[in-house]
Design a protein around this motif. Structure first.
Motif, PDB file in Angstrom:
ATOM      1  N   ARG A   1      20.340   7.643  13.033  1.00 22.04           N
ATOM      2  CA  ARG A   1      19.551   6.676  12.551  1.00 22.04           C
ATOM      3  C   ARG A   1      19.768   5.897  11.891  1.00 22.04           C
ATOM      4  O   ARG A   1      19.558   4.851  12.230  1.00 22.04           O
ATOM      5  N   ALA A   2      21.189   5.838  11.358  1.00 24.74           N
ATOM      6  CA  ALA A   2      21.409   4.554  10.531  1.00 24.74           C
ATOM      7  C   ALA A   2      22.058   3.643  11.580  1.00 24.74           C
ATOM      8  O   ALA A   2      22.213   2.273  11.420  1.00 24.74           O
ATOM      9  N   PHE A   3      22.124   3.973  13.351  1.00 22.87           N
ATOM     10  CA  PHE A   3      22.312   2.747  14.169  1.00 22.87           C
ATOM     11  C   PHE A   3      21.355   1.818  14.468  1.00 22.87           C
ATOM     12  O   PHE A   3      21.352   0.420  15.011  1.00 22.87           O
ATOM     13  N   ASP A   4      20.539   2.294  14.322  1.00 21.34           N
ATOM     14  CA  ASP A   4      19.160   1.309  14.655  1.00 21.34           C
ATOM     15  C   ASP A   4      19.602  -0.114  13.441  1.00 21.34           C
ATOM     16  O   ASP A   4      18.738  -0.532  13.364  1.00 21.34           O
ATOM     17  N   TYR A   5      19.315   0.460  12.774  1.00 20.98           N
ATOM     18  CA  TYR A   5      19.356  -1.027  11.215  1.00 20.98           C
ATOM     19  C   TYR A   5      21.110  -1.322  11.502  1.00 20.98           C
ATOM     20  O   TYR A   5      22.388  -1.221  11.981  1.00 20.98           O
ATOM     21  N   ALA A   6      20.831  -2.549  10.961  1.00 19.91           N
ATOM     22  CA  ALA A   6      22.005  -3.181  10.869  1.00 19.91           C
ATOM     23  C   ALA A   6      23.215  -3.251   9.246  1.00 19.91           C
ATOM     24  O   ALA A   6      23.187  -4.040   9.004  1.00 19.91           O
TER      25      ALA A   6
ATOM     26  N   ASN B   1      32.831  -1.231  24.262  1.00 20.68           N
ATOM     27  CA  ASN B   1      32.426  -2.516  23.356  1.00 20.68           C
ATOM     28  C   ASN B   1      31.312  -1.891  22.575  1.00 20.68           C
ATOM     29  O   ASN B   1      30.200  -1.412  22.842  1.00 20.68           O
ATOM     30  N   LEU B   2      31.965  -1.844  20.582  1.00 12.99           N
ATOM     31  CA  LEU B   2      30.835  -1.517  19.999  1.00 12.99           C
ATOM     32  C   LEU B   2      29.800  -2.081  19.883  1.00 12.99           C
ATOM     33  O   LEU B   2      28.531  -1.583  19.618  1.00 12.99           O
ATOM     34  N   LYS B   3      29.503  -2.889  20.054  1.00 14.94           N
ATOM     35  CA  LYS B   3      28.280  -4.067  20.080  1.00 14.94           C
ATOM     36  C   LYS B   3      27.563  -4.547  20.821  1.00 14.94           C
ATOM     37  O   LYS B   3      26.367  -4.587  20.909  1.00 14.94           O
ATOM     38  N   ARG B   4      27.897  -3.314  21.958  1.00 16.93           N
ATOM     39  CA  ARG B   4      26.993  -2.658  23.013  1.00 16.93           C
ATOM     40  C   ARG B   4      26.533  -1.816  23.589  1.00 16.93           C
ATOM     41  O   ARG B   4      25.775  -1.895  23.985  1.00 16.93           O
ATOM     42  N   ILE B   5      26.164  -1.229  22.390  1.00 15.82           N
ATOM     43  CA  ILE B   5      25.904   0.330  22.805  1.00 15.82           C
ATOM     44  C   ILE B   5      24.546  -0.024  22.799  1.00 15.82           C
ATOM     45  O   ILE B   5      23.839  -0.280  21.431  1.00 15.82           O
ATOM     46  N   GLU B   6      23.539   0.579  23.379  1.00 15.75           N
ATOM     47  CA  GLU B   6      22.348   0.900  22.663  1.00 15.75           C
ATOM     48  C   GLU B   6      21.591   2.255  22.415  1.00 15.75           C
ATOM     49  O   GLU B   6      21.116   2.310  21.787  1.00 15.75           O
ATOM     50  N   LYS B   7      22.410   3.099  22.555  1.00 19.17           N
ATOM     51  CA  LYS B   7      22.233   4.018  22.111  1.00 19.17           C
ATOM     52  C   LYS B   7      23.197   5.600  22.439  1.00 19.17           C
ATOM     53  O   LYS B   7      23.641   5.187  23.560  1.00 19.17           O
ATOM     54  N   PHE B   8      23.034   6.852  21.470  1.00 15.92           N
ATOM     55  CA  PHE B   8      24.333   7.615  21.641  1.00 15.92           C
ATOM     56  C   PHE B   8      23.949   8.878  20.837  1.00 15.92           C
ATOM     57  O   PHE B   8      23.101   9.344  19.962  1.00 15.92           O
ATOM     58  N   ASN B   9      24.138   9.737  21.560  1.00 15.52           N
ATOM     59  CA  ASN B   9      23.920  11.137  20.746  1.00 15.52           C
ATOM     60  C   ASN B   9      26.042  11.705  21.151  1.00 15.52           C
ATOM     61  O   ASN B   9      26.883  11.087  21.516  1.00 15.52           O
ATOM     62  N   ASN B  10      26.336  13.232  20.989  1.00 15.30           N
ATOM     63  CA  ASN B  10      27.405  13.961  20.759  1.00 15.30           C
ATOM     64  C   ASN B  10      27.722  13.889  22.481  1.00 15.30           C
ATOM     65  O   ASN B  10      29.184  14.033  22.402  1.00 15.30           O
ATOM     66  N   THR B  11      27.161  13.324  23.321  1.00 16.95           N
ATOM     67  CA  THR B  11      28.094  13.756  25.070  1.00 16.95           C
ATOM     68  C   THR B  11      27.865  12.188  25.461  1.00 16.95           C
ATOM     69  O   THR B  11      28.621  12.798  26.376  1.00 16.95           O
ATOM     70  N   MET B  12      26.887  11.737  24.692  1.00  8.73           N
ATOM     71  CA  MET B  12      26.890  10.532  25.724  1.00  8.73           C
ATOM     72  C   MET B  12      26.797   9.355  25.184  1.00  8.73           C
ATOM     73  O   MET B  12      26.141   9.359  24.421  1.00  8.73           O
ATOM     74  N   VAL B  13      27.396   7.732  25.416  1.00  9.31           N
ATOM     75  CA  VAL B  13      26.985   6.660  24.444  1.00  9.31           C
ATOM     76  C   VAL B  13      26.342   5.832  26.168  1.00  9.31           C
ATOM     77  O   VAL B  13      27.648   6.189  26.976  1.00  9.31           O
ATOM     78  N   GLU B  14      25.429   5.340  25.543  1.00 10.07           N
ATOM     79  CA  GLU B  14      24.545   4.657  26.845  1.00 10.07           C
ATOM     80  C   GLU B  14      24.862   2.964  26.356  1.00 10.07           C
ATOM     81  O   GLU B  14      24.801   2.198  25.204  1.00 10.07           O
ATOM     82  N   VAL B  15      25.801   2.569  27.349  1.00 12.44           N
ATOM     83  CA  VAL B  15      26.503   0.842  26.899  1.00 12.44           C
ATOM     84  C   VAL B  15      25.758  -0.496  28.292  1.00 12.44           C
ATOM     85  O   VAL B  15      25.668   0.142  29.286  1.00 12.44           O
ATOM     86  N   GLU B  16      24.530  -1.269  27.115  1.00 12.37           N
ATOM     87  CA  GLU B  16      23.811  -1.382  28.363  1.00 12.37           C
ATOM     88  C   GLU B  16      23.239  -1.352  29.796  1.00 12.37           C
ATOM     89  O   GLU B  16      23.435  -1.651  31.045  1.00 12.37           O
ATOM     90  N   GLY B  17      22.831   0.184  29.383  1.00  9.91           N
ATOM     91  CA  GLY B  17      21.440   0.619  30.287  1.00  9.91           C
ATOM     92  C   GLY B  17      23.212   1.671  31.225  1.00  9.91           C
ATOM     93  O   GLY B  17      22.836   2.847  32.241  1.00  9.91           O
ATOM     94  N   LYS B  18      24.019   1.835  30.670  1.00  9.22           N
ATOM     95  CA  LYS B  18      24.957   2.370  31.270  1.00  9.22           C
ATOM     96  C   LYS B  18      25.690   3.927  31.109  1.00  9.22           C
ATOM     97  O   LYS B  18      25.862   3.606  29.406  1.00  9.22           O
ATOM     98  N   LYS B  19      25.517   5.101  31.473  1.00  6.85           N
ATOM     99  CA  LYS B  19      25.429   6.103  30.669  1.00  6.85           C
ATOM    100  C   LYS B  19      26.801   7.157  30.825  1.00  6.85           C
ATOM    101  O   LYS B  19      27.285   7.175  31.742  1.00  6.85           O
ATOM    102  N   ILE B  20      27.525   6.652  29.841  1.00 16.59           N
ATOM    103  CA  ILE B  20      29.160   7.116  29.733  1.00 16.59           C
ATOM    104  C   ILE B  20      29.766   8.547  29.298  1.00 16.59           C
ATOM    105  O   ILE B  20      29.029   8.546  28.102  1.00 16.59           O
ATOM    106  N   THR B  21      29.991   8.999  29.573  1.00 18.33           N
ATOM    107  CA  THR B  21      30.567  10.901  28.813  1.00 18.33           C
ATOM    108  C   THR B  21      31.195  10.692  27.741  1.00 18.33           C
ATOM    109  O   THR B  21      31.757   9.566  28.337  1.00 18.33           O
TER     110      THR B  21
END
Length: 232
Positions: free
Chosen positions: A91-96, A196-216
């Motif tokens: 949740r903290a990631f949603d805040y600046a 790029n950490l500043k391009r992350i839109e969301k993530f969980n324990n197995t996936m990080v979404e960067v600008e719409g691309k889901k990366i393992t």
């Protein structure tokens, strides 16, 4: 940056943890403790967000929790969230926020958080000349702005730079290219991907979404990723 001093306040309901934080702040040459508040209401009434450069804010506050308090701030200084559990990290990631620290505080980890805050407090004009680098792509030198990079992808003996405007194929190993990137902004989350950490839109324990691309997110790199985004 060595001469830069940040005024800070503590918002912490535990007397024990407040004393611990006060001690570690007073020992840091770049911090000046201005005030301590026991809860969000007290901090809000004294306009803590308007009178400091940096707030050390505990998530689990009585009356109004740390996240709800942040949402009341019309103007906010840098905030380092402090918690006894990593549960709130997503949740903290949603805040600046500048960083997320776990209790009991580690002096080394605390120092890294302050380093981030000091870096963020630097005038942006000081870093204009450091905000880019050059790569050789298609037999020509190309200027790449760090902030424009979305992710870097491994392509055999090459790497593919996916940027805001275009993509570039560069002769390099991922390991060598990773060394050229500031670790405060980029992290390798898979053997084939640096993001790029500043391009992350969301993530969980197995996936990080960067600008719409889901990366393992590789299991072996998960702890490093969590540390990079301030959830360690």
């Amino acid at each position: 940056m060595d001469d830069l001093k940040l005024t800070c306040v503590i918002i912490e309901n535990s007397i024990l943890h407040s004393k611990e934080l006060t001690k570690i702040i007073n020992q840091h040459p770049n911090l000046s403790l201005k005030n301590t508040y026991r809860n969000g209401i007290e901090a809000k009434n004294h306009k803590a967000n308007e009178n400091a450069d940096l707030i050390f804010l505990t998530v689990e506050l009585p009356f109004i929790n740390g996240f709800d308090l942040i949402e009341t701030f019309k103007e906010s200084p840098q905030i380092v969230l402090v918690s006894s559990t990593p549960t709130h990290a997503f949740r903290a990631f949603d805040y600046a926020i500048t960083d997320y620290l776990l209790k009991p505080l580690s002096p080394l980890r605390f120092g890294k958080a302050v380093k981030k805050a000091l870096h963020n407090a630097q005038p942006t004009t000081n870093h204009k000349d450091e905000a880019h680098f050059f790569v050789k792509s298609n037999s020509r030198k190309v200027k790449i702005n760090y902030m424009d990079i979305k992710w870097i992808e491994a392509l055999g003996d090459y790497v593919k730079l996916v940027t805001e405007k275009s993509n570039h194929i560069v002769l390099s190993s991922m390991k060598d290219f990773e060394k050229k990137l500031p670790d405060s902004q980029f992290v390798r989350i898979h053997k084939s991907y640096i993001i790029n950490l500043k391009r992350i839109e969301k993530f969980n324990n197995t996936m990080v979404e960067v600008e719409g691309k889901k990366i393992t997110l590789s299991r072996s790199r998960r702890d490093n990723f969590m540390s990079a985004i301030g959830t360690s």
